[in-house]
Design a protein around this motif. Sequence first.
Motif, PDB file in Angstrom:
ATOM      1  N   GLU A  91       0.819  -1.196   0.000  1.00  0.00           N
ATOM      2  CA  GLU A  91       0.000   0.000   0.000  1.00  0.00           C
ATOM      3  C   GLU A  91       0.866   1.264   0.000  1.00  0.00           C
ATOM      4  O   GLU A  91       0.431   2.324  -0.422  1.00  0.00           O
ATOM      5  N   ARG A 135      -4.493  -6.106   2.741  1.00  0.00           N
ATOM      6  CA  ARG A 135      -3.560  -4.988   2.478  1.00  0.00           C
ATOM      7  C   ARG A 135      -2.212  -5.328   3.113  1.00  0.00           C
ATOM      8  O   ARG A 135      -2.141  -6.074   4.082  1.00  0.00           O
ATOM      9  N   VAL A 172       1.083  -3.116   4.535  1.00  0.00           N
ATOM     10  CA  VAL A 172       1.547  -1.754   4.824  1.00  0.00           C
ATOM     11  C   VAL A 172       2.924  -1.807   5.494  1.00  0.00           C
ATOM     12  O   VAL A 172       3.108  -2.521   6.492  1.00  0.00           O
ATOM     13  N   THR A 198      -5.101  -6.302   7.595  1.00  0.00           N
ATOM     14  CA  THR A 198      -3.886  -5.703   7.040  1.00  0.00           C
ATOM     15  C   THR A 198      -2.680  -6.419   7.616  1.00  0.00           C
ATOM     16  O   THR A 198      -2.644  -6.699   8.818  1.00  0.00           O
ATOM     17  N   TYR A 207       1.044  -5.764   8.547  1.00  0.00           N
ATOM     18  CA  TYR A 207       2.016  -4.691   8.738  1.00  0.00           C
ATOM     19  C   TYR A 207       3.418  -5.268   8.668  1.00  0.00           C
ATOM     20  O   TYR A 207       3.681  -6.341   9.232  1.00  0.00           O
ATOM     21  N   ASP A 220      -0.559  -8.823  12.085  1.00  0.00           N
ATOM     22  CA  ASP A 220      -1.869  -8.263  11.719  1.00  0.00           C
ATOM     23  C   ASP A 220      -2.434  -7.434  12.880  1.00  0.00           C
ATOM     24  O   ASP A 220      -3.616  -7.122  12.885  1.00  0.00           O
TER      25      ASP A 220
END
Length: 598
Positions: free
Chosen positions: A4, A29, A31, A119, A121, A143
Amino acid sequence: MKFENKPLTNNEYVLNWIEECAALTNPDRIVWIDGSEKQIDELRAEACKTGEMIKLNQELLPDCYLHRTAVNDVARVEARTFICTKKKEDAGNINNWIAPRECYKTLKKLYKNSMVGKTMYVIPYAMGQLGSEFAKYGVELTDSIYVVLNMVIMTRAGEAVGKYLDESFIKGLHATGTLDPDNRYICHFPEDKTIWSVNSAYGGNVLLGKKCFALRIASFLGKTEGWMAEHMLILGLQSPDGEIKYVGAAFPSACGKTNLAMLVPPEYYRKKGYKVWCVGDDIAWLRVGSDGRLWAINPENGFFGVAPGTNEKSNPNALAATRSGTIFTNVCHDLDTNTVWWEGLNDRPPKHAINWKGEPWDYRKYDKADKINTSGAHPNSRFTAPAKNCPCVSDKFDDPAGVPLSAIIFGGRRAKTAPLVYQSFSWQHGTFVGSIMASETTAAAAGAIGVVRRDPMAMRPFVGYDMGDYWKHWLDMGKKIPNPPKIFHVNWFRTDDEGNFIWPGFGDNMRVLKWILDRCDGKVGAKRTAIGYVPKVTDINLEGLKLKRKTLKELLSIDTESWKADIANIKEFYALVGKRVPKRLYKELEKLEQRLDK
Ligand code: SAT
Ligand code: MN
């Protein structure tokens, strides 16, 4: 792979690994955590929106948040922690072991699609000062925003780490999963530089830079690379002439490492100009310096301290450190002020409060015998505070070279056997003293509390390989340090027949530290006993303290019978550790027995 935001490295090896983990967990996602204030603020806001965190009173506690973990997920779980070396004997008898191939297979099933709708990370982080010889790097995939925000406090994380990532980085994968305790796994693959953690969201199980990397994986690396990763605080004691001497001290979890690391000397010493500086409160990485001394760094960047019992008297420095930028976990929420409270903070429990379980809490129902169910804060509730917040943080905190150690101190909670302090005869004997350390268990790990168990060097839950080999590494290191620190043992927790602590502890531990450093300088004598050198009753300064010499004498006394009784237990423990216990330690044990018999 769709990131992202901009990836913080171009290293193919790193990117391929992230891709593999994403293919397995299937997040919506991905990130990268750059650690910018903007990103951190956005994550905090998101966590507050979903209820994962509660924003506290920003006037009283700026940038502070509260988080509650699941009720069944409040401490490290040693029974679910595994060292997955190819050969079982390399993990040793003390660690739980699963064959790597089998473990990957089992865990892959648990990770599969675990991040759908979530998401992932990507947290690049350093343990130690970026760019320094001592530093090691890792990436944690998680997550959980809670994990991200904690890692950003506890490590040096974010954009600047990107350029240091290469094939040597430690691969950490954490998925919150279902929190099913029966399928909770904290797995270490030291030979693959990999950590996999699933079905937990509690600190020590999921902040992978801490115990998993900086102790379990690092101890393994240290053995091959010739250094040591230890469960030690690091403090500097400044004397009136301005000289600072450094000490490393290993105590089991929740035995007062943070309090000792931030000690405020009693008034008598303060007035003379003594001061304590904190370099670290939990983990030390030790190397032999070119000057022949043993040098220590604290690889962390924050404190993950036990909240209950922390107050203006017991540890004003830790309390001050938690007044901004701090995440509180499983403490009590005071609804009137939107602040936090815990047992032992003060004697004003909040009238309208939510306990650590998230239920309305009535302080009048508190029952010491049933803390877990009746306390406002969980006994293992924690604060995650930036080290920079601590008023007594050492100016060497960021020094990539670390600090030279004059002394190493081992300690545990022992109601009876261990005296207040004693000094080992040598590094070898000191290693023996560390190997027979014992302590009563605390709430920091799941399981019964107050049971005596052997906890060598306070590393029983944290050695990433065979315990016998670890002791051998200690002995080998001793031969490589031309000017080694002297090794001591302390016990602040001796009790009288009614079970009350005899020694006042806290700031007054300074009196013991002073004796220790005077011993290192050859400034004070001692009595040679069967277990080591013990202070003469007149050599511990009691000025300004209401403690009778007679009591001190008792604190320093050695109960030969209880030591003899302990020998059998030590032998049992050595037998449990198994074949790789160094002969040298058996020799030390034999000599101890002979001295006790004399
Ligand atoms: O929970 S942690 O392992 O991070 C803290 C401790 O037990 O020392
Ligand atoms: Mn610890």
